[in-house]
Design a protein around this motif. Structure first.
Motif, PDB file in Angstrom:
ATOM      1  N   PRO A  99     -85.287 -40.495  20.116  1.00  0.00           N
ATOM      2  CA  PRO A  99     -84.007 -41.016  19.617  1.00  0.00           C
ATOM      3  C   PRO A  99     -83.340 -41.934  20.626  1.00  0.00           C
ATOM      4  O   PRO A  99     -83.482 -41.763  21.841  1.00  0.00           O
ATOM      5  N   GLY A 100     -82.607 -42.919  20.124  1.00  0.00           N
ATOM      6  CA  GLY A 100     -81.883 -43.834  20.993  1.00  0.00           C
ATOM      7  C   GLY A 100     -82.657 -45.113  21.272  1.00  0.00           C
ATOM      8  O   GLY A 100     -83.652 -45.416  20.623  1.00  0.00           O
ATOM      9  N   ARG A 101     -82.173 -45.863  22.273  1.00  0.00           N
ATOM     10  CA  ARG A 101     -82.713 -47.186  22.555  1.00  0.00           C
ATOM     11  C   ARG A 101     -83.238 -47.249  23.985  1.00  0.00           C
ATOM     12  O   ARG A 101     -82.699 -47.942  24.836  1.00  0.00           O
ATOM     13  N   ALA A 102     -84.293 -46.508  24.264  1.00  0.00           N
ATOM     14  CA  ALA A 102     -84.910 -46.570  25.591  1.00  0.00           C
ATOM     15  C   ALA A 102     -85.714 -47.868  25.711  1.00  0.00           C
ATOM     16  O   ALA A 102     -86.454 -48.237  24.802  1.00  0.00           O
ATOM     17  N   LYS A 103     -85.563 -48.554  26.850  1.00  0.00           N
ATOM     18  CA  LYS A 103     -86.271 -49.822  27.019  1.00  0.00           C
ATOM     19  C   LYS A 103     -87.707 -49.570  27.447  1.00  0.00           C
ATOM     20  O   LYS A 103     -87.959 -48.845  28.396  1.00  0.00           O
ATOM     21  N   GLY A 104     -88.643 -50.172  26.743  1.00  0.00           N
ATOM     22  CA  GLY A 104     -90.052 -50.052  27.103  1.00  0.00           C
ATOM     23  C   GLY A 104     -90.956 -49.672  25.963  1.00  0.00           C
ATOM     24  O   GLY A 104     -91.941 -50.358  25.680  1.00  0.00           O
ATOM     25  N   PRO A 105     -90.665 -48.578  25.224  1.00  0.00           N
ATOM     26  CA  PRO A 105     -91.582 -48.165  24.152  1.00  0.00           C
ATOM     27  C   PRO A 105     -91.600 -49.129  22.967  1.00  0.00           C
ATOM     28  O   PRO A 105     -92.656 -49.481  22.465  1.00  0.00           O
ATOM     29  N   TRP A 106     -90.411 -49.547  22.513  1.00  0.00           N
ATOM     30  CA  TRP A 106     -90.326 -50.424  21.347  1.00  0.00           C
ATOM     31  C   TRP A 106     -89.500 -51.667  21.679  1.00  0.00           C
ATOM     32  O   TRP A 106     -88.465 -51.580  22.339  1.00  0.00           O
ATOM     33  N   PHE A 107     -89.967 -52.818  21.185  1.00  0.00           N
ATOM     34  CA  PHE A 107     -89.237 -54.075  21.316  1.00  0.00           C
ATOM     35  C   PHE A 107     -89.094 -54.725  19.948  1.00  0.00           C
ATOM     36  O   PHE A 107     -89.938 -54.539  19.068  1.00  0.00           O
ATOM     37  N   LYS A 108     -88.026 -55.497  19.782  1.00  0.00           N
ATOM     38  CA  LYS A 108     -87.911 -56.362  18.605  1.00  0.00           C
ATOM     39  C   LYS A 108     -87.857 -57.806  19.083  1.00  0.00           C
ATOM     40  O   LYS A 108     -87.146 -58.138  20.034  1.00  0.00           O
ATOM     41  N   TRP A 109     -88.639 -58.650  18.441  1.00  0.00           N
ATOM     42  CA  TRP A 109     -88.770 -60.054  18.832  1.00  0.00           C
ATOM     43  C   TRP A 109     -88.462 -60.891  17.607  1.00  0.00           C
ATOM     44  O   TRP A 109     -89.336 -61.184  16.800  1.00  0.00           O
ATOM     45  N   LYS A 110     -87.182 -61.220  17.454  1.00  0.00           N
ATOM     46  CA  LYS A 110     -86.748 -61.903  16.233  1.00  0.00           C
ATOM     47  C   LYS A 110     -87.109 -63.379  16.297  1.00  0.00           C
ATOM     48  O   LYS A 110     -87.146 -63.982  17.371  1.00  0.00           O
ATOM     49  N   ARG A 111     -87.368 -63.952  15.130  1.00  0.00           N
ATOM     50  CA  ARG A 111     -87.669 -65.384  15.094  1.00  0.00           C
ATOM     51  C   ARG A 111     -86.388 -66.177  15.356  1.00  0.00           C
ATOM     52  O   ARG A 111     -85.277 -65.648  15.278  1.00  0.00           O
ATOM     53  N   ASN A 112     -86.558 -67.443  15.695  1.00  0.00           N
ATOM     54  CA  ASN A 112     -85.414 -68.271  16.048  1.00  0.00           C
ATOM     55  C   ASN A 112     -84.465 -68.388  14.861  1.00  0.00           C
ATOM     56  O   ASN A 112     -84.900 -68.507  13.720  1.00  0.00           O
ATOM     57  N   PRO A 113     -83.150 -68.382  15.112  1.00  0.00           N
ATOM     58  CA  PRO A 113     -82.198 -68.431  14.005  1.00  0.00           C
ATOM     59  C   PRO A 113     -82.108 -69.829  13.404  1.00  0.00           C
ATOM     60  O   PRO A 113     -82.528 -70.819  13.996  1.00  0.00           O
ATOM     61  N   TYR A 114     -81.560 -69.861  12.206  1.00  0.00           N
ATOM     62  CA  TYR A 114     -81.169 -71.137  11.617  1.00  0.00           C
ATOM     63  C   TYR A 114     -79.977 -71.682  12.407  1.00  0.00           C
ATOM     64  O   TYR A 114     -79.185 -70.916  12.962  1.00  0.00           O
ATOM     65  N   ASN A 115     -79.821 -73.001  12.416  1.00  0.00           N
ATOM     66  CA  ASN A 115     -78.661 -73.632  13.048  1.00  0.00           C
ATOM     67  C   ASN A 115     -78.183 -74.787  12.189  1.00  0.00           C
ATOM     68  O   ASN A 115     -78.992 -75.592  11.716  1.00  0.00           O
ATOM     69  N   VAL A 116     -76.871 -74.852  11.961  1.00  0.00           N
ATOM     70  CA  VAL A 116     -76.267 -75.996  11.280  1.00  0.00           C
ATOM     71  C   VAL A 116     -74.958 -76.341  11.982  1.00  0.00           C
ATOM     72  O   VAL A 116     -74.344 -75.480  12.626  1.00  0.00           O
ATOM     73  N   ASP A 117     -74.549 -77.574  11.857  1.00  0.00           N
ATOM     74  CA  ASP A 117     -73.226 -77.988  12.322  1.00  0.00           C
ATOM     75  C   ASP A 117     -72.272 -77.937  11.145  1.00  0.00           C
ATOM     76  O   ASP A 117     -72.544 -78.513  10.077  1.00  0.00           O
ATOM     77  N   ALA A 118     -71.144 -77.233  11.309  1.00  0.00           N
ATOM     78  CA  ALA A 118     -70.178 -77.049  10.229  1.00  0.00           C
ATOM     79  C   ALA A 118     -68.781 -77.381  10.742  1.00  0.00           C
ATOM     80  O   ALA A 118     -68.552 -77.512  11.948  1.00  0.00           O
ATOM     81  N   VAL A 119     -67.846 -77.491   9.818  1.00  0.00           N
ATOM     82  CA  VAL A 119     -66.470 -77.890  10.141  1.00  0.00           C
ATOM     83  C   VAL A 119     -65.527 -76.719   9.883  1.00  0.00           C
ATOM     84  O   VAL A 119     -65.603 -76.071   8.835  1.00  0.00           O
ATOM     85  N   LEU A 120     -64.648 -76.432  10.848  1.00  0.00           N
ATOM     86  CA  LEU A 120     -63.658 -75.379  10.656  1.00  0.00           C
ATOM     87  C   LEU A 120     -62.720 -75.764   9.515  1.00  0.00           C
ATOM     88  O   LEU A 120     -62.198 -76.878   9.461  1.00  0.00           O
ATOM     89  N   MET A 121     -62.485 -74.790   8.602  1.00  0.00           N
ATOM     90  CA  MET A 121     -61.604 -75.040   7.466  1.00  0.00           C
ATOM     91  C   MET A 121     -60.411 -74.088   7.440  1.00  0.00           C
ATOM     92  O   MET A 121     -59.301 -74.480   7.133  1.00  0.00           O
ATOM     93  N   TYR A 122     -60.661 -72.801   7.748  1.00  0.00           N
ATOM     94  CA  TYR A 122     -59.604 -71.792   7.703  1.00  0.00           C
ATOM     95  C   TYR A 122     -59.725 -70.858   8.910  1.00  0.00           C
ATOM     96  O   TYR A 122     -60.809 -70.712   9.483  1.00  0.00           O
ATOM     97  N   ALA A 123     -58.615 -70.226   9.252  1.00  0.00           N
ATOM     98  CA  ALA A 123     -58.620 -69.281  10.371  1.00  0.00           C
ATOM     99  C   ALA A 123     -57.646 -68.152  10.083  1.00  0.00           C
ATOM    100  O   ALA A 123     -56.668 -68.316   9.346  1.00  0.00           O
ATOM    101  N   GLN A 124     -57.946 -67.007  10.690  1.00  0.00           N
ATOM    102  CA  GLN A 124     -57.096 -65.838  10.530  1.00  0.00           C
ATOM    103  C   GLN A 124     -57.039 -65.086  11.845  1.00  0.00           C
ATOM    104  O   GLN A 124     -57.985 -65.132  12.638  1.00  0.00           O
ATOM    105  N   ARG A 125     -55.930 -64.393  12.072  1.00  0.00           N
ATOM    106  CA  ARG A 125     -55.786 -63.616  13.295  1.00  0.00           C
ATOM    107  C   ARG A 125     -56.829 -62.512  13.354  1.00  0.00           C
ATOM    108  O   ARG A 125     -57.263 -61.988  12.319  1.00  0.00           O
TER     109      ARG A 125
END
Length: 542
Positions: A391-417
């Motif tokens: 149980p838990g996240r001990a480093k060494g036994p298991w790894f996750k190697w995610k593929r590279n993320p998508y990337n886009v340039d977007a424009v800020l439209m709304y904001a909230q606290r």
């Protein structure tokens, strides 16, 4: 209540994980039952109270102060509970002294009143509390603590009270209920370990650590097995002693939403796997997207049509118990062999075995990771062949190697606290991309993000929102966004699907702001057609 309020205040102001654990464990040791159990349930989100809506709280505070003054106060503070706790003027009939009602007494009152009596009770309790207790009370009844404490961290603090392993706490967790008297009695050596009435309890899951830049350099590929990482949700399926349960990775019981899985579970044991949605027929088991799975999640019951349109299945990763025998101490390959034998006899429409990915070098595996055979695959899981299920996240036994993320340039439209430490900042952002409408380019919202940026970058974003707000919709601010004026951000996200629930027709998976593009004008941001092409072609940005 004041002790609980002080705990919340200190947790908010304490960033270090171990320091938070010490604060919690000290509180649990010093606080009597049932208050400490109710505090634990509140922090771990297992306490069920009559809902107190923000609208009711606003109505109550309007009885005591000018509406315009409250709006200005709320806009300045940024958090509803904090604002009300500061501006609330107790009724003269309540007396001049604040009363320190216990947390348990307050919860008993909330659980015992009828729906028509909630308004009067909340008003009365606010009148009896000091400012700090009011803040804690309002966070309690609205369910919005936001104090930087996860349920697992709270369980670790509980384990420290009795010097127990957190796995023992998580095994007991779903068989117990607030205020957890028997749990604390056992931790303090005053009673025997609680006996659960159902054997199909949740067991803490084994987690993987992300692959870092140099993590693989000194590891031998021959010591590891690789599996695809699928874009569903991690689940634990238990069938023991005639009781069947389906749990999420965090231990939430989601059995009610997936009766088809439970009905098809004709083996005895505890299985670890990925919950996915397959094809629309029993013979078509093609894996569908996470948005399809979302149609089934968070439902207490599902209709026959929902079962037919979104047939769920479990892709088996591991086996914790073979029948009633605990095999978590065996190596991964030994457990997988037993899992494979078990799944051979189950319903093919509801269960399959996660396939291994053949590879001979990290370079070869990296190529496979970067270009997987199915767009629903998030990356690669690496598991040591001899690793026990820990149980838990001990480093060494298991790894996750995610593929590279998508990337886009977007424009800020709304904001909230934001909330908590960010209640003074605009930190929740809605962003959009360009599309053509009525013969001209217009921005359409495609996602929201509230993390990925540094504190320094947050200052820049907050300042832009304050200086360029053009409209207000309650707590939401619309910011200036034109082809030649606005704020461009680079957004990274893990996946993208079509969605009829969004105006843009697309939904992003785990979006985050990865970079501030102050070097770009809004007109240079991406277009909706680019995002749709990612769905249609499975194209992935470098």
């Amino acid at each position: 209540m004041r002790a609980f309020a002080e705990l919340l205040d200190r947790l908010v102001l304490t960033p270090q994980r171990n320091a938070k654990i010490r604060l919690l464990s000290d509180y649990f040791r010093a606080t009597p039952d049932p208050d400490r159990g109710y505090a634990l349930a509140t922090i771990a989100s297992t306490l069920s109270l009559k809902a107190v809506k923000p609208a009711l709280l606003r109505e109550l505070v309007m009885e005591r102060m000018d509406e315009v003054l409250f709006r200005y106060s709320y806009d300045y503070v940024g958090d509803l509970a904090e604002t009300i706790s500061l501006v609330w003027e107790p009724s003269t009939e309540a007396g001049s002294e604040a009363h320190d009602l216990s947390l348990g007494a307050i919860i008993h009152l909330l659980q015992s009143v009828g729906r028509s009596e909630v308004r009067g009770l909340v008003r009365s309790l606010l009148d009896q509390m000091d400012s700090s207790s009011r803040f804690a009370f309002l966070k309690l009844v609205t369910g919005g603590l936001r104090i930087g404490v996860s349920a697992r961290l709270a369980k670790q603090a509980v384990a420290d009270v009795g010097e127990k392993d957190i796995g023992d706490i998580e095994t007991l967790w779903h068989g117990l209920a607030p205020p957890y008297r028997e749990l604390f009695q056992w931790l303090e050596g005053k009673a025997d370990k609680p006996q659960l009435t159902t054997p199909a309890v949740f067991h803490a899951v084994m987690l993987a650590t992300p692959v870092g830049d140099k993590d693989l350099e000194n590891l031998d590929p021959a010591d590891f097995a690789a599996e695809w990482k699928w874009d569903g949700i991690r689940v634990q399926l238990a069938n023991l002693g005639g009781t069947r349960r389906l749990y999420s990775r965090s231990g939430d019981d989601i059995s009610g939403a997936f009766p088809d899985i439970l009905e098809a579970t004709d083996f005895e044991g505890v299985l670890d796997g990925e919950l996915l949605v397959g094809g629309t027929s029993r013979t078509n088991q093609a894996t569908r997207t996470f948005s399809d799975l979302q149609q089934r999640l968070n439902r207490k019951t599902v209709s026959a049509k929902m079962l037919e349109d979104y047939p769920a299945f479990v892709r088996g990763y591991d086996l914790l118990f073979s029948g009633t025998v605990d095999i978590r101490g065996d190596g991964f390959l030994a457990r997988r062999e037993q899992l494979a034998g078990l799944l051979e006899t189950t319903s093919a429409a509801h269960f399959d075995l996660s396939p291994l990915v053949p590879f001979s070098s990290w370079e070869e595996l990296n190529r496979l990771r970067s270009d997987p055979p199915d767009p629903v695959i998030e990356g690669i899981m690496l598991k040591r062949l001899d690793s026990p299920y820990t149980p838990g996240r001990a480093k060494g036994p298991w790894f996750k190697w995610k593929r590279n993320p998508y990337n886009v340039d977007a424009v800020l439209m709304y904001a909230q606290r934001g909330h908590g430490k960010r209640s003074s900042y605009y930190s929740d952002f809605t962003f959009g991309v360009w599309t053509e409408s009525d013969g001209k380019d217009t921005l359409v919202p495609v996602g929201k993000a509230y993390f990925g940026f540094t504190d320094a970058e947050l200052d820049v974003l907050d300042r832009f929102v304050r200086n360029n707000t053009i409209e207000r919709f309650g707590p939401v601010r619309s910011v200036r966004a034109e082809p030649d004026f606005g704020f461009v951000v680079e957004v990274a996200f893990e996946g993208i699907n079509r969605s009829g629930r969004h105006k843009s027709g697309v939904a992003m998976r785990f979006p985050r702001i990865s970079r501030l593009r102050t070097d770009k004008l809004p007109r240079d941001a991406d277009r909706l057609a680019t995002l749709i092409a990612m769905i249609d072609g499975g194209a992935r940005q470098p």
